[in-house]
Design an enzyme around this catalytic site. Structure first.
Site, PDB file in Angstrom:
ATOM      1  N   ARG A 170       0.812   3.604  -3.303  1.00 43.62           N
ATOM      2  CA  ARG A 170      -0.006   4.893  -3.088  1.00 43.62           C
ATOM      3  C   ARG A 170       1.020   6.206  -2.926  1.00 43.62           C
ATOM      4  O   ARG A 170       0.945   7.170  -3.123  1.00 43.62           O
ATOM      5  CB  ARG A 170      -0.981   4.925  -1.839  1.00 43.62           C
ATOM      6  CG  ARG A 170      -1.968   3.975  -2.005  1.00 43.62           C
ATOM      7  CD  ARG A 170      -3.135   4.024  -0.867  1.00 43.62           C
ATOM      8  NE  ARG A 170      -3.646   2.561  -0.753  1.00 43.62           N
ATOM      9  CZ  ARG A 170      -5.147   2.735  -0.423  1.00 43.62           C
ATOM     10  NH1 ARG A 170      -5.579   3.634  -0.099  1.00 43.62           N
ATOM     11  NH2 ARG A 170      -5.576   1.479  -0.115  1.00 43.62           N
ATOM     12  N   THR A 225      -0.839   0.529 -10.184  1.00 42.95           N
ATOM     13  CA  THR A 225      -2.160   0.163  -9.767  1.00 42.95           C
ATOM     14  C   THR A 225      -3.056   1.182  -9.068  1.00 42.95           C
ATOM     15  O   THR A 225      -4.103   0.901  -8.660  1.00 42.95           O
ATOM     16  CB  THR A 225      -2.079  -1.241  -9.282  1.00 42.95           C
ATOM     17  OG1 THR A 225      -3.458  -1.883  -9.131  1.00 42.95           O
ATOM     18  CG2 THR A 225      -1.393  -1.088  -7.895  1.00 42.95           C
ATOM     19  N   GLU A 232       0.857  -1.376   0.092  1.00 44.00           N
ATOM     20  CA  GLU A 232      -0.011  -0.175  -0.055  1.00 44.00           C
ATOM     21  C   GLU A 232       0.848   1.265  -0.082  1.00 44.00           C
ATOM     22  O   GLU A 232       0.485   2.311  -0.637  1.00 44.00           O
ATOM     23  CB  GLU A 232      -1.049  -0.086   1.268  1.00 44.00           C
ATOM     24  CG  GLU A 232      -1.909  -1.270   1.297  1.00 44.00           C
ATOM     25  CD  GLU A 232      -2.995  -1.121   0.104  1.00 44.00           C
ATOM     26  OE1 GLU A 232      -3.124  -0.277  -0.447  1.00 44.00           O
ATOM     27  OE2 GLU A 232      -3.811  -2.157   0.282  1.00 44.00           O
ATOM     28  N   ASP A 279      -5.345  -9.777  -8.049  1.00 38.81           N
ATOM     29  CA  ASP A 279      -5.611  -8.998  -9.376  1.00 38.81           C
ATOM     30  C   ASP A 279      -4.506  -8.332  -9.995  1.00 38.81           C
ATOM     31  O   ASP A 279      -4.073  -8.461 -11.143  1.00 38.81           O
ATOM     32  CB  ASP A 279      -6.673  -7.953  -8.818  1.00 38.81           C
ATOM     33  CG  ASP A 279      -6.386  -7.165  -7.529  1.00 38.81           C
ATOM     34  OD1 ASP A 279      -5.296  -7.474  -6.696  1.00 38.81           O
ATOM     35  OD2 ASP A 279      -6.946  -6.254  -6.922  1.00 38.81           O
ATOM     36  N   GLU A 306     -11.974   0.695 -10.314  1.00 41.49           N
ATOM     37  CA  GLU A 306     -11.592  -0.311 -11.458  1.00 41.49           C
ATOM     38  C   GLU A 306     -12.398  -0.094 -12.523  1.00 41.49           C
ATOM     39  O   GLU A 306     -12.111  -0.132 -13.765  1.00 41.49           O
ATOM     40  CB  GLU A 306     -11.848  -1.789 -10.604  1.00 41.49           C
ATOM     41  CG  GLU A 306     -10.633  -1.967  -9.769  1.00 41.49           C
ATOM     42  CD  GLU A 306     -10.947  -1.470  -8.467  1.00 41.49           C
ATOM     43  OE1 GLU A 306     -11.829  -0.992  -8.001  1.00 41.49           O
ATOM     44  OE2 GLU A 306      -9.919  -1.604  -7.573  1.00 41.49           O
TER      45      GLU A 306
HETATM   46  C1  DMJ Z   1      -6.252   0.466  -4.829  1.00 40.84           C
HETATM   47  O1  DMJ Z   1      -5.482   0.680  -4.008  1.00 40.84           O
HETATM   48  C2  DMJ Z   1      -5.669  -0.117  -5.961  1.00 40.84           C
HETATM   49  O2  DMJ Z   1      -6.159  -0.190  -7.072  1.00 40.84           O
HETATM   50  C3  DMJ Z   1      -5.179  -1.646  -5.794  1.00 40.84           C
HETATM   51  O3  DMJ Z   1      -4.689  -2.165  -6.968  1.00 40.84           O
HETATM   52  C4  DMJ Z   1      -6.704  -2.115  -5.497  1.00 40.84           C
HETATM   53  N1  DMJ Z   1      -7.195  -1.746  -4.554  1.00 40.84           N
HETATM   54  C5  DMJ Z   1      -7.357  -0.093  -4.396  1.00 40.84           C
HETATM   55  C6  DMJ Z   1      -8.736   0.454  -5.042  1.00 40.84           C
HETATM   56  O4  DMJ Z   1      -9.829  -0.473  -5.337  1.00 40.84           O
END
Ligand code: DMJ
Length: 690
Positions: free
Chosen positions: A324, A677, A320, A453, A588
């Site tokens: 982020r 992501t 995370e 994912d 998403e």
């Molecule tokens: C985000 O932190 C990122 O997109 C991660 O890959 C999946 N979860 C959240 C959003 O849903």
């Protein structure tokens, strides 16, 4: 030990309500009195003392409770006032509402409290026949009732027909905007929580800025005051402005109640702390830059400069924090050219490195960035697969920028290990990996949802980032897509909607997390980069399904998880179990809509995104500032605010919506940038000379 003397006990007997023994009031009073007299003096004094305490407490708390009640009513009608939405709707809107038909709610199934992949798939699970490799295009799904006279907001783009799929509440907002015409501009009214009208925030002035920089080149410092070309398309301006308004509203709440903290709690007007690193602020930096929100960006940058310190005795989650914070800082550095962000990124990157000191070189999930000590979660020595394989884009880029190879070497080693590890099934990977042995655990369970994912997403994106030279990554990605088609793709019985289910020890479960809706975008990105055309066909079909996950809900917002009906019937395609009805403001679907629009220019993808933004405004926007995740997407009257605005709503959801509506295809061109992501843009590296 002596047993307590009998008279020190107070015994309360609850009478059977159906018993008629004491149904006479007088008799009951006498009986109570007699019972009171039978009590010992100690018992009586105790009861009287408790009553006196209660009274004093009640008197003391009265003023603060009335204050709270007043506060609650100030915050519109978050929790109660069920008729408020109807009462506050202007008459002209109400008449349209009265004519309108509501959606018929599909039935719901029993409770579901399962993990990401539900190994006990229950009645829905089948060892079903496989869908064709890439199924033929699904029949158009059965549409819900529509509103014949629906019109868009005043200056809708020519491609801006709002799709005919919105629910009753959405109608309210659109009609208000429509009917008010120019008044909307003057008064900036927005229909918010359950139809109540609230004042929109004062807009700050900046026009959209074109912040595109030459990818991969060392970024030249950018000047946010540079003249900005106006939006050329007739039509996207209002939608772009609507996204900016949404961002400003979210930011207002964060600024007032959570400044410098990780997450806003917009209902209680407070904040939540996860790592104590200003998560929302950093996740939002590049979004503000892209949206041209100069003032907001400047104050956030000021905080990063003066307040942000990673020298803190705090445990952070490697994944995370990487996607982020490290991703956010690197992306902002590329957009702005400001060294501040690179310096912060370097400091953080080096503090995360102890996570890789494990026997297997598969990193631990947690690291204390102050002490430099890493560890797995308390209950296991496993790490989550997605978490150890979705930090590569960021660490690789950090090495490229700093010319310090250790970051890239650490994450490339993880990919090398996973590449040759046994336990995959046609490219599909289990969800856990052990940090001691380096082996997969919980084998035989496969999903493209939670915990796996972004493994698939990063295979493709690393290959693109590296200039399409790393064959192992491409090989793993292509194999995985084949595995998905072979084992996980199915179609629903009622109207042949294509979806991606899960596999648990050869047992198929028709369950799909909203998280899986990243997949259409990723497949489309692959096809755009020369991968097989049937990837795009599958992307188109899955995009339709993700859209249906919103469109078929009464709030127009997707639940966290859906189950699909695979039996031929006239029933619903989608089933939402009670425990899965929440919406966390996830990105998403709008992420995939952005990719699909960029590659096809089909305006329907913009319309679907616009519908989603309207639904966020209708059901998650908190008067006073901020947006909240909600408990129940099937209940437009009381969606149940959860009092949390996830940082990815600003970092991802609003950014992708903005990019979806922007006509400037060079704004973060997908041929120059790859998004991590968490929607942070990193440059595609220049190809090495041949
Ligand atoms: C985000 O932190 C990122 O997109 C991660 O890959 C999946 N979860 C959240 C959003 O849903």
């Amino acid at each position: 030990m002596y047993p307590p003397s009998r008279k020190d006990f107070i015994s309360l007997t609850l009478n059977d309500p159906h018993s008629h023994t004491y149904n006479n009031g007088k008799h009951r009073r006498q009986s109570c009195w007699r019972k009171w007299k039978q009590l010992s003096r100690l018992q009586r004094s105790l009861i009287l003392f408790l009553l006196a305490l209660l009274l004093i407490f009640g008197l003391l708390s009265y003023p603060s409770m009335t204050e709270q009640w007043r506060g609650l009513s100030d915050r519109e009608d978050w929790l109660e006032l069920n008729d408020r939405d109807v009462k506050d709707i202007p008459p002209e809107v109400k008449s349209v509402l009265d004519q309108a038909e509501t959606k018929a709610p599909p039935p719901v199934a029993g409770p579901h409290m399962g993990p990401a992949v539900d190994p006990d798939a229950g009645a829905d699970a089948v060892v079903g026949p496989r869908a064709p490799n890439v199924p033929i295009l699904a029949k158009p799904p059965i549409k819900n009732k529509t509103f014949p006279n629906k019109r868009g907001p005043p200056s809708l783009p020519k491609d801006g027909n709002i799709s005919d799929t919105v629910g009753r509440k959405k109608q309210v907002q659109e009609v208000v905007q429509d009917e008010e015409g120019e008044e909307v501009d003057k008064e900036k009214k927005i229909v918010s929580w359950r139809g109540a009208l609230i004042e929109a925030d004062q807009a700050t002035e900046p026009p959209p800025s074109n912040n595109e920089k030459e990818a991969a080149a060392p970024p030249a410092p950018a000047n946010p005051d540079d003249p900005v070309p106006p939006e050329v398309s007739t039509g996207t301006v209002d939608r772009l402005e609507a996204v900016r308004d949404a961002f400003r509203h979210a930011w207002k709440g964060y600024k007032e109640y959570a400044w410098g903290h990780d997450e806003l709690k917009p209902i209680s007007r407070s904040f939540g702390e996860w790592f104590g690193l200003g998560l929302t602020l950093i996740d939002s930096l590049d979004t503000m830059w892209i949206l041209g929100l100069k003032e907001e960006f400047a104050e956030a940058k000021d905080w990063v400069e003066k307040e942000l310190s990673f020298d803190k005795n705090v445990d952070v989650n490697l994944f995370e924090t990487t996607i982020r914070i490290l991703g956010g800082l690197l992306s902002t550095y590329h957009l702005t050219g400001d060294q501040l962000f690179l310096e912060k990124a370097k400091d953080l990157g080096s503090r995360l490195m102890p996570a890789f000191k494990t026997p297997s070189k598969i990193p631990f999930s947690d690291v204390n960035i102050g002490k430099g000590i890493a560890h797995p979660p308390r209950w296991t020595s496993d790490s989550t697969l997605a978490e150890v394989t979705s930090i590569q884009l960021e660490f690789r880029e950090l090495s490229r920028l700093t010319q310090e190879p250790q970051y890239q070497e650490a994450v490339n080693e993880v990919m090398r290990l996973v590449h040759k590890l046994p336990g995959k099934q046609d490219g599909l990977v289990p969800m856990f990996i052990n940090t001691n042995s380096g082996q997969f655990t919980h084998k035989g369970v496969f999903t493209l949802g939670a915990r796996a994912d972004s493994y698939y997403e990063y295979l493709l994106k690393q290959w693109i980032q590296g200039g399409k030279t790393e064959d192992d990554l491409l090989e793993d990605y292509l194999q995985a897509v084949e595995g998905v088609k072979k084992h996980l793709v199915r179609q629903t019985g009622p109207s042949r909607l294509t979806f991606v289910g899960e596999l648990s020890h050869s047992r198929f479960n028709p369950k799909m997390d909203h998280l899986v809706c990243f997949l259409p975008g990723t497949l489309a990105l692959g096809a755009h980069n020369g991968l097989p055309g049937d990837h795009m066909d599958l992307a188109v079909q899955l995009m339709e399904t993700c859209h249906q996950m919103y469109q078929q809900m009464e709030t127009g917002l997707s639940p966290e998880i859906v189950h699909f009906s695979i039996q031929a019937s006239d029933g619903p395609n989608l089933i939402v179990k009670p425990a899965d009805r929440h919406n966390l403001l996830r990105p998403e679907t709008v992420e995939s809509l952005f990719y699909m629009y960029r590659f096809t220019k089909d305006p329907k993808y913009r319309d679907w995104g616009w519908d989603i933004l309207l639904s966020f405004n209708n059901y998650t926007k908190v008067p006073g500032g901020g947006y909240t995740s909600i408990n129940n997407v099937r209940d437009p009257v009381n969606p149940g605010p959860r009092d949390k605005m996830e940082s990815f709503f600003l970092g991802e959801t609003l950014k992708y919506l903005y990019l979806l509506f922007s006509d400037d295809m060079e704004l973060l061109s997908l041929d120059k940038y790859v998004f991590n992501t968490e929607a942070h843009a990193l440059p595609i590296w220049p190809s090495p000379p041949k």
